[in-house]
Write a protein that holds these residues in place. Structure first.
Motif, PDB file in Angstrom:
ATOM      1  N   PHE A  32       0.846  -1.190   0.000  1.00  0.00           N
ATOM      2  CA  PHE A  32       0.000   0.000   0.000  1.00  0.00           C
ATOM      3  C   PHE A  32       0.876   1.233   0.000  1.00  0.00           C
ATOM      4  O   PHE A  32       2.046   1.189   0.390  1.00  0.00           O
ATOM      5  CB  PHE A  32      -0.958  -0.001   1.199  1.00  0.00           C
ATOM      6  N   ASN A  33       0.316   2.328  -0.468  1.00  0.00           N
ATOM      7  CA  ASN A  33       1.002   3.611  -0.460  1.00  0.00           C
ATOM      8  C   ASN A  33       0.593   4.381   0.787  1.00  0.00           C
ATOM      9  O   ASN A  33      -0.556   4.277   1.234  1.00  0.00           O
ATOM     10  CB  ASN A  33       0.664   4.420  -1.710  1.00  0.00           C
ATOM     11  N   ALA A  34       1.548   5.140   1.324  1.00  0.00           N
ATOM     12  CA  ALA A  34       1.281   5.857   2.567  1.00  0.00           C
ATOM     13  C   ALA A  34       2.144   7.106   2.657  1.00  0.00           C
ATOM     14  O   ALA A  34       3.163   7.234   1.972  1.00  0.00           O
ATOM     15  CB  ALA A  34       1.578   4.946   3.765  1.00  0.00           C
ATOM     16  N   ASP A  35       1.710   8.013   3.507  1.00  0.00           N
ATOM     17  CA  ASP A  35       2.488   9.202   3.845  1.00  0.00           C
ATOM     18  C   ASP A  35       3.210   8.928   5.158  1.00  0.00           C
ATOM     19  O   ASP A  35       2.609   8.414   6.100  1.00  0.00           O
ATOM     20  CB  ASP A  35       1.567  10.414   4.012  1.00  0.00           C
ATOM     21  N   VAL A  36       4.495   9.279   5.215  1.00  0.00           N
ATOM     22  CA  VAL A  36       5.275   9.076   6.430  1.00  0.00           C
ATOM     23  C   VAL A  36       4.955  10.205   7.410  1.00  0.00           C
ATOM     24  O   VAL A  36       5.054  11.380   7.067  1.00  0.00           O
ATOM     25  CB  VAL A  36       6.791   9.044   6.117  1.00  0.00           C
ATOM     26  N   LEU A  37       4.558   9.832   8.618  1.00  0.00           N
ATOM     27  CA  LEU A  37       4.288  10.812   9.672  1.00  0.00           C
ATOM     28  C   LEU A  37       5.507  10.990  10.578  1.00  0.00           C
ATOM     29  O   LEU A  37       5.800  12.107  11.006  1.00  0.00           O
ATOM     30  CB  LEU A  37       3.076  10.381  10.502  1.00  0.00           C
ATOM     31  N   GLU A  38       6.201   9.877  10.874  1.00  0.00           N
ATOM     32  CA  GLU A  38       7.399   9.904  11.727  1.00  0.00           C
ATOM     33  C   GLU A  38       8.364   8.818  11.290  1.00  0.00           C
ATOM     34  O   GLU A  38       7.942   7.754  10.859  1.00  0.00           O
ATOM     35  CB  GLU A  38       7.047   9.630  13.193  1.00  0.00           C
ATOM     36  N   ASN A  39       9.659   9.093  11.450  1.00  0.00           N
ATOM     37  CA  ASN A  39      10.694   8.091  11.243  1.00  0.00           C
ATOM     38  C   ASN A  39      11.448   7.949  12.553  1.00  0.00           C
ATOM     39  O   ASN A  39      12.118   8.875  12.987  1.00  0.00           O
ATOM     40  CB  ASN A  39      11.650   8.496  10.123  1.00  0.00           C
ATOM     41  N   LYS A  85      11.962  10.694   5.344  1.00  0.00           N
ATOM     42  CA  LYS A  85      11.592  11.814   6.210  1.00  0.00           C
ATOM     43  C   LYS A  85      10.076  11.920   6.355  1.00  0.00           C
ATOM     44  O   LYS A  85       9.332  11.440   5.497  1.00  0.00           O
ATOM     45  CB  LYS A  85      12.114  13.140   5.623  1.00  0.00           C
ATOM     46  N   ALA A  86       9.645  12.580   7.416  1.00  0.00           N
ATOM     47  CA  ALA A  86       8.221  12.882   7.591  1.00  0.00           C
ATOM     48  C   ALA A  86       7.761  13.689   6.390  1.00  0.00           C
ATOM     49  O   ALA A  86       8.458  14.591   5.925  1.00  0.00           O
ATOM     50  CB  ALA A  86       7.997  13.645   8.888  1.00  0.00           C
ATOM     51  N   GLY A  87       6.608  13.334   5.848  1.00  0.00           N
ATOM     52  CA  GLY A  87       6.076  13.998   4.661  1.00  0.00           C
ATOM     53  C   GLY A  87       6.350  13.245   3.372  1.00  0.00           C
ATOM     54  O   GLY A  87       5.714  13.515   2.351  1.00  0.00           O
ATOM     55  N   ASP A  88       7.298  12.307   3.395  1.00  0.00           N
ATOM     56  CA  ASP A  88       7.589  11.504   2.210  1.00  0.00           C
ATOM     57  C   ASP A  88       6.453  10.529   1.936  1.00  0.00           C
ATOM     58  O   ASP A  88       5.724  10.134   2.836  1.00  0.00           O
ATOM     59  CB  ASP A  88       8.880  10.698   2.397  1.00  0.00           C
ATOM     60  N   LYS A  89       6.336  10.140   0.674  1.00  0.00           N
ATOM     61  CA  LYS A  89       5.391   9.102   0.284  1.00  0.00           C
ATOM     62  C   LYS A  89       6.184   7.815   0.078  1.00  0.00           C
ATOM     63  O   LYS A  89       7.251   7.833  -0.531  1.00  0.00           O
ATOM     64  CB  LYS A  89       4.658   9.487  -0.994  1.00  0.00           C
ATOM     65  N   VAL A  90       5.643   6.703   0.601  1.00  0.00           N
ATOM     66  CA  VAL A  90       6.310   5.405   0.485  1.00  0.00           C
ATOM     67  C   VAL A  90       5.312   4.352   0.036  1.00  0.00           C
ATOM     68  O   VAL A  90       4.102   4.518   0.173  1.00  0.00           O
ATOM     69  CB  VAL A  90       6.944   4.969   1.831  1.00  0.00           C
ATOM     70  N   GLN A  91       5.850   3.266  -0.498  1.00  0.00           N
ATOM     71  CA  GLN A  91       5.063   2.073  -0.781  1.00  0.00           C
ATOM     72  C   GLN A  91       5.601   0.992   0.146  1.00  0.00           C
ATOM     73  O   GLN A  91       6.814   0.720   0.161  1.00  0.00           O
ATOM     74  CB  GLN A  91       5.183   1.649  -2.238  1.00  0.00           C
ATOM     75  N   VAL A  92       4.713   0.384   0.932  1.00  0.00           N
ATOM     76  CA  VAL A  92       5.087  -0.614   1.930  1.00  0.00           C
ATOM     77  C   VAL A  92       4.664  -1.989   1.432  1.00  0.00           C
ATOM     78  O   VAL A  92       3.491  -2.197   1.096  1.00  0.00           O
ATOM     79  CB  VAL A  92       4.410  -0.307   3.289  1.00  0.00           C
ATOM     80  N   PHE A  93       5.618  -2.928   1.365  1.00  0.00           N
ATOM     81  CA  PHE A  93       5.356  -4.311   0.965  1.00  0.00           C
ATOM     82  C   PHE A  93       5.425  -5.165   2.226  1.00  0.00           C
ATOM     83  O   PHE A  93       6.411  -5.102   2.964  1.00  0.00           O
ATOM     84  CB  PHE A  93       6.393  -4.790  -0.040  1.00  0.00           C
ATOM     85  N   TYR A  94       4.398  -5.970   2.469  1.00  0.00           N
ATOM     86  CA  TYR A  94       4.338  -6.747   3.704  1.00  0.00           C
ATOM     87  C   TYR A  94       3.552  -8.028   3.469  1.00  0.00           C
ATOM     88  O   TYR A  94       3.041  -8.262   2.380  1.00  0.00           O
ATOM     89  CB  TYR A  94       3.747  -5.909   4.834  1.00  0.00           C
ATOM     90  N   LYS A 113       9.540   1.273  -0.331  1.00  0.00           N
ATOM     91  CA  LYS A 113      10.008   2.011  -1.514  1.00  0.00           C
ATOM     92  C   LYS A 113       9.655   3.471  -1.335  1.00  0.00           C
ATOM     93  O   LYS A 113       8.496   3.832  -1.158  1.00  0.00           O
ATOM     94  CB  LYS A 113       9.347   1.453  -2.767  1.00  0.00           C
ATOM     95  N   LEU A 114      10.673   4.333  -1.368  1.00  0.00           N
ATOM     96  CA  LEU A 114      10.480   5.774  -1.275  1.00  0.00           C
ATOM     97  C   LEU A 114      10.026   6.274  -2.636  1.00  0.00           C
ATOM     98  O   LEU A 114      10.685   6.063  -3.648  1.00  0.00           O
ATOM     99  CB  LEU A 114      11.794   6.442  -0.855  1.00  0.00           C
ATOM    100  N   MET A 115       8.862   6.908  -2.662  1.00  0.00           N
ATOM    101  CA  MET A 115       8.297   7.376  -3.929  1.00  0.00           C
ATOM    102  C   MET A 115       8.753   8.802  -4.217  1.00  0.00           C
ATOM    103  O   MET A 115       9.143   9.528  -3.312  1.00  0.00           O
ATOM    104  CB  MET A 115       6.769   7.328  -3.876  1.00  0.00           C
TER     105      MET A 115
END
Length: 116
Positions: A32-39, A85-94, A113-115
């Motif tokens: 799924f695609n997601a927005d990073v809130l915290e790292n 970083k916070a605010g980045d868009k990522v794709q998470v494979f799980y 995956k950093l988009m």
């Protein structure tokens, strides 16, 4: 005759149980695609994007990052967790399993995956 029927039933049950113990198939079976809130370096707190199936499970998900998780940029080059970083868009494979807590948790992440 009863013995052979009983043997056949028991054999069928054993084969059924053993066949269900096999691998789940492709490691990247869910994403799924997601927005990073915290790292937090060992985990990412993400918010699934609108329309994703995972958003119906939780609005925030902790994705645990360990040495087995492959981190890549949009071109497939390996990156470090500190580059996300916070605010980045990522794709998470799980593996498809999300622990029901708040925030929800994904313990078996295989790739992030950093988009662009």
């Amino acid at each position: 005759m009863k013995r052979s029927s009983l043997f056949f039933v028991l054999l069928s049950i054993i084969l059924l149980v053993l066949s269900s113990c096999g691998s789940a198939g492709n490691r990247d079976e869910a994403s799924f695609n997601a927005d990073v809130l915290e790292n937090n370096q060992s985990s990412l707190l993400v918010q699934p994007v609108e329309g994703s199936r995972e958003l119906s499970s939780a609005d925030k998900i902790v994705v645990y990052i360990n040495d087995d998780v492959k981190l890549v940029d949009s071109q497939g080059k390996e990156i470090e967790v500190s580059q996300i970083k916070a605010g980045d868009k990522v794709q998470v494979f799980y593996n498809g399993a999300i622990a029901e807590s708040y925030p929800a948790q994904i313990h078996k992440c295989y790739k992030v995956k950093l988009m662009d």
